[in-house]
Enzyme design. Sequence first.
Site, PDB file in Angstrom:
ATOM      1  N   ASP A 177      -5.030 -13.455  -1.837  1.00 16.37           N
ATOM      2  CA  ASP A 177      -3.937 -13.107  -2.749  1.00 16.37           C
ATOM      3  C   ASP A 177      -3.674 -11.608  -2.766  1.00 16.37           C
ATOM      4  O   ASP A 177      -4.553 -10.814  -3.108  1.00 16.37           O
ATOM      5  CB  ASP A 177      -4.271 -13.569  -4.171  1.00 16.37           C
ATOM      6  CG  ASP A 177      -4.329 -15.081  -4.291  1.00 16.37           C
ATOM      7  OD1 ASP A 177      -3.274 -15.716  -4.226  1.00 16.37           O
ATOM      8  OD2 ASP A 177      -5.446 -15.615  -4.441  1.00 16.37           O
ATOM      9  N   ASP A 198      -9.318 -10.769   2.045  1.00 15.33           N
ATOM     10  CA  ASP A 198      -8.897 -11.387   0.793  1.00 15.33           C
ATOM     11  C   ASP A 198      -7.550 -12.074   1.003  1.00 15.33           C
ATOM     12  O   ASP A 198      -6.752 -11.664   1.854  1.00 15.33           O
ATOM     13  CB  ASP A 198      -8.788 -10.302  -0.282  1.00 15.33           C
ATOM     14  CG  ASP A 198      -8.162 -10.803  -1.559  1.00 15.33           C
ATOM     15  OD1 ASP A 198      -8.696 -11.756  -2.154  1.00 15.33           O
ATOM     16  OD2 ASP A 198      -7.127 -10.237  -1.965  1.00 15.33           O
ATOM     17  N   ASP A 245      -7.953  -5.809  -1.928  1.00 13.06           N
ATOM     18  CA  ASP A 245      -6.991  -5.038  -2.717  1.00 13.06           C
ATOM     19  C   ASP A 245      -7.428  -4.822  -4.158  1.00 13.06           C
ATOM     20  O   ASP A 245      -6.647  -4.298  -4.956  1.00 13.06           O
ATOM     21  CB  ASP A 245      -5.622  -5.737  -2.705  1.00 13.06           C
ATOM     22  CG  ASP A 245      -5.645  -7.113  -3.367  1.00 13.06           C
ATOM     23  OD1 ASP A 245      -6.746  -7.611  -3.693  1.00 13.06           O
ATOM     24  OD2 ASP A 245      -4.566  -7.704  -3.555  1.00 13.06           O
TER      25      ASP A 245
END
Length: 226
Positions: A17, A15, A177
């Site tokens: 961001d 991922d 996250d």
Amino acid sequence: MSDMQPHRFRAILIDLDGTLLETAPDLGDSLNRILRSVDRRALTEAEVRSMIGDGLAKLIERGFAATGGIPEQARYDELLAAFMSDYTANSTVRTHPNPNTIAFCTAEQARGVKLAVVTNKPVIPSKVILDANGFTPLLTALVGGDSASAKKPDPAPVRLALRQMDIPAEDAVMIGDSPADVGAARAAGIPVATYRHGYTSVPVDDLGADLVFDDFADLGAALTKL
């Protein structure tokens, strides 16, 4: 990092961001400029961090919802376009790699592991950020929120990245996250590790990942447990 234990994975999907890069400062600055343009209050960075993870359109929707409500559709579309323009022009001002991410990706690429970024952010601003921070030469694939038929937590972006890398699901792992990352990995049938210091509205230990880690310097060795 050079002593990192080998793991079984041939591909790592990451991922963007909050996981690979700290992007909240620039996202927040752009969002707050748009909010102030219509006399809304500015959001704190903590508020912005809790809103990231489901794409830029969802971020600005949440920003308006938190500061007085979402405008009527035509006006909202104008403000969304203004936000996209502002962010594309200012996405690398304060954005920077999270600790040890460059070293981790460099070491994995040197071992022959294929790397892909799978993000809900559109491809164009994603590529600008990855180029500016030195990640692009390390990647085999980039899948954005406008690349597949649906965004994470749908498995479509993960499956597209696997096809682009020519790697079967059983040889890949997702690093993220947020609930979107865990959901996409689960739906695609691959294990998932979550970064403790990323962006999530749900406590990271409650996301249901196979592994939670604190530092990319330790991730290679931790992946041997999966």
